[in-house]
Scaffold this motif. Sequence first.
Motif, short mmCIF file in Angstrom:
data_model
loop_
_atom_site.label_atom_id
_atom_site.label_comp_id
_atom_site.label_asym_id
_atom_site.label_seq_id
_atom_site.Cartn_x
_atom_site.Cartn_y
_atom_site.Cartn_z
N ASN A 1 6.60 65.59 -19.68
CA ASN A 1 7.70 65.14 -20.53
C ASN A 1 7.67 63.65 -20.84
O ASN A 1 8.52 63.15 -21.56
CB ASN A 1 9.04 65.47 -19.84
N CYS A 2 6.69 62.92 -20.29
CA CYS A 2 6.70 61.48 -20.46
C CYS A 2 6.10 61.08 -21.80
O CYS A 2 5.36 61.82 -22.43
CB CYS A 2 5.92 60.79 -19.34
N THR A 3 6.44 59.87 -22.22
CA THR A 3 5.88 59.27 -23.43
C THR A 3 4.89 58.19 -23.02
O THR A 3 5.24 57.29 -22.24
CB THR A 3 7.00 58.64 -24.29
N THR A 4 3.67 58.29 -23.49
CA THR A 4 2.64 57.31 -23.12
C THR A 4 3.00 55.94 -23.66
O THR A 4 3.30 55.77 -24.84
CB THR A 4 1.26 57.73 -23.66
N VAL A 5 2.96 54.94 -22.78
CA VAL A 5 3.35 53.58 -23.14
C VAL A 5 2.22 52.90 -23.91
O VAL A 5 1.06 52.92 -23.50
CB VAL A 5 3.69 52.77 -21.87
N THR A 6 2.54 52.32 -25.05
CA THR A 6 1.58 51.52 -25.82
C THR A 6 1.99 50.06 -25.89
O THR A 6 1.20 49.20 -26.27
CB THR A 6 1.44 52.06 -27.26
N LEU A 7 3.25 49.78 -25.53
CA LEU A 7 3.77 48.40 -25.52
C LEU A 7 4.52 48.15 -24.23
O LEU A 7 5.21 49.04 -23.72
CB LEU A 7 4.72 48.17 -26.70
N SER B 1 1.14 44.27 -26.32
CA SER B 1 0.44 45.55 -26.41
C SER B 1 -0.22 45.89 -25.08
O SER B 1 -0.49 45.01 -24.25
CB SER B 1 -0.62 45.52 -27.52
N TYR B 2 -0.48 47.18 -24.88
CA TYR B 2 -1.13 47.65 -23.65
C TYR B 2 -2.48 46.97 -23.42
O TYR B 2 -2.72 46.44 -22.33
CB TYR B 2 -1.26 49.17 -23.72
N PRO B 3 -3.39 46.92 -24.43
CA PRO B 3 -4.67 46.22 -24.21
C PRO B 3 -4.49 44.73 -23.92
O PRO B 3 -5.19 44.17 -23.06
CB PRO B 3 -5.43 46.43 -25.54
N ALA B 4 -3.56 44.08 -24.63
CA ALA B 4 -3.33 42.64 -24.41
C ALA B 4 -2.79 42.39 -23.01
O ALA B 4 -3.15 41.40 -22.36
CB ALA B 4 -2.37 42.10 -25.46
N CYS B 5 -1.93 43.28 -22.54
CA CYS B 5 -1.36 43.15 -21.20
C CYS B 5 -2.44 43.28 -20.13
O CYS B 5 -2.51 42.47 -19.20
CB CYS B 5 -0.28 44.21 -20.99
N LEU B 6 -3.30 44.29 -20.27
CA LEU B 6 -4.40 44.47 -19.33
C LEU B 6 -5.36 43.29 -19.35
O LEU B 6 -5.85 42.84 -18.32
CB LEU B 6 -5.16 45.77 -19.63
N THR B 7 -5.63 42.77 -20.56
CA THR B 7 -6.54 41.63 -20.70
C THR B 7 -5.97 40.39 -20.01
O THR B 7 -6.67 39.69 -19.28
CB THR B 7 -6.79 41.32 -22.19
N GLN B 8 -4.68 40.13 -20.24
CA GLN B 8 -4.04 38.98 -19.61
C GLN B 8 -4.03 39.13 -18.09
O GLN B 8 -4.33 38.18 -17.35
CB GLN B 8 -2.60 38.84 -20.12
N CYS B 9 -3.72 40.33 -17.63
CA CYS B 9 -3.70 40.62 -16.20
C CYS B 9 -5.08 40.35 -15.59
O CYS B 9 -5.19 39.70 -14.54
CB CYS B 9 -3.29 42.08 -15.99
N TYR B 10 -6.13 40.81 -16.26
CA TYR B 10 -7.48 40.65 -15.73
C TYR B 10 -7.91 39.19 -15.69
O TYR B 10 -8.43 38.70 -14.67
CB TYR B 10 -8.48 41.45 -16.57
N PHE B 11 -7.69 38.46 -16.76
CA PHE B 11 -8.17 37.07 -16.80
C PHE B 11 -7.40 36.17 -15.84
O PHE B 11 -7.98 35.26 -15.24
CB PHE B 11 -8.12 36.53 -18.23
N TYR B 12 -6.11 36.43 -15.67
CA TYR B 12 -5.35 35.66 -14.68
C TYR B 12 -5.90 35.93 -13.28
O TYR B 12 -6.08 34.99 -12.47
CB TYR B 12 -3.87 36.04 -14.76
N TYR B 13 -6.16 37.18 -12.99
CA TYR B 13 -6.70 37.61 -11.69
C TYR B 13 -8.10 37.03 -11.48
O TYR B 13 -8.41 36.46 -10.43
CB TYR B 13 -6.72 39.14 -11.67
N LEU B 14 -8.95 37.14 -12.50
CA LEU B 14 -10.33 36.65 -12.41
C LEU B 14 -10.39 35.14 -12.26
O LEU B 14 -11.03 34.61 -11.34
CB LEU B 14 -11.11 37.07 -13.66
N ASN C 1 8.46 50.60 -19.25
CA ASN C 1 7.57 49.58 -19.80
C ASN C 1 8.14 48.16 -19.69
O ASN C 1 7.66 47.24 -20.33
CB ASN C 1 7.24 49.89 -21.26
N HIS C 2 9.18 47.98 -18.87
CA HIS C 2 9.80 46.66 -18.70
C HIS C 2 9.16 45.93 -17.51
O HIS C 2 9.23 46.42 -16.38
CB HIS C 2 11.31 46.78 -18.49
#
Length: 296
Positions: free
Chosen positions: A5-11, A93-106, A172-173
């Motif tokens: 029943n869930c809606t896939t998050v894109t943002l 956006s989902y890709p931008a969020c993952l990218t930011q997460c990765y570069f901050y971590y790296l 998604n908050h």
Amino acid sequence: ADMLNCTTVTLFLLLGFPSLHYQERLIAIAFLASYLVILAGNLLIIFLILSERDLYTPMYFFLCNLSSLEIFIATSIIPKAVGSLLTGSKAISYPACLTQCYFYYLLGSIEFLLLAVISYDRYVAICCPLQYPMLMNSQLCLQLLLGSWTAGFLVTIIPTILIARLPFCNANHIDHFFCDSTLLIKLSCAETRIVELITFMASSVILLGSLGTTALSYLYIINTIFRLPSASSRHKAFSTCSSHFTVVILGYSSCIFMYVQPSSHHISYNKAEALLNTVVTPLMSPFIFSLRNQHL
């Protein structure tokens, strides 16, 4: 049933500072001013090091790269935060969020490894001064730098891949001003214990490994300094590593506190600690290194 029943998050929505909603524009201006100072200060250090041949030494080689990392870390977080706070648009956006997460971590991981490398450089300079030119040659310096980047990449890539494979449904908050990996994991609608464990282990390897190297180096450094015959020689030896030691205290104290605190308090303290890592430390580093250094 919940998965069906869930809606896939894109943002995702970065909530920023909801308790300071009416002050968000002032916060954005403070962020922007800090970012401009971070850029100016660290670029000035890089320019001075590259333009002065007397500074072509291992310590300044590593300091130049540390200043570059400070710029990259601030750039991965602050511009997006400023835009969100000024415009009120919290979406990322989902890709931008993952990218930011990765570069901050790296980039954060590489910075801690580089701080450990600088502590080793100071150990060799103070404890083995006669062998220093031979031991800390340009080939070893380059290998240590590349090793820091490689180790940072290898340690952070697996947790990032696991986070990227998590499903996100409905929620998604993100109660933060950037995409923090810990909060992102908590939003997933799947079982995340293994991902949390691997992320914690990866962070512990970087933090404790680099901290152990730094602490051991400074134990030898302090022991050697106290054995020097005159007060002037002790002062001179200490002054060569005091700025690095100050930055180490700033960086490790906030990150270790972030990971050892009870999970129930994580969100409330996380933003303050992140501000230390993404704004305060990059902002203060150029001043710490330049004020403590007669060559800059």
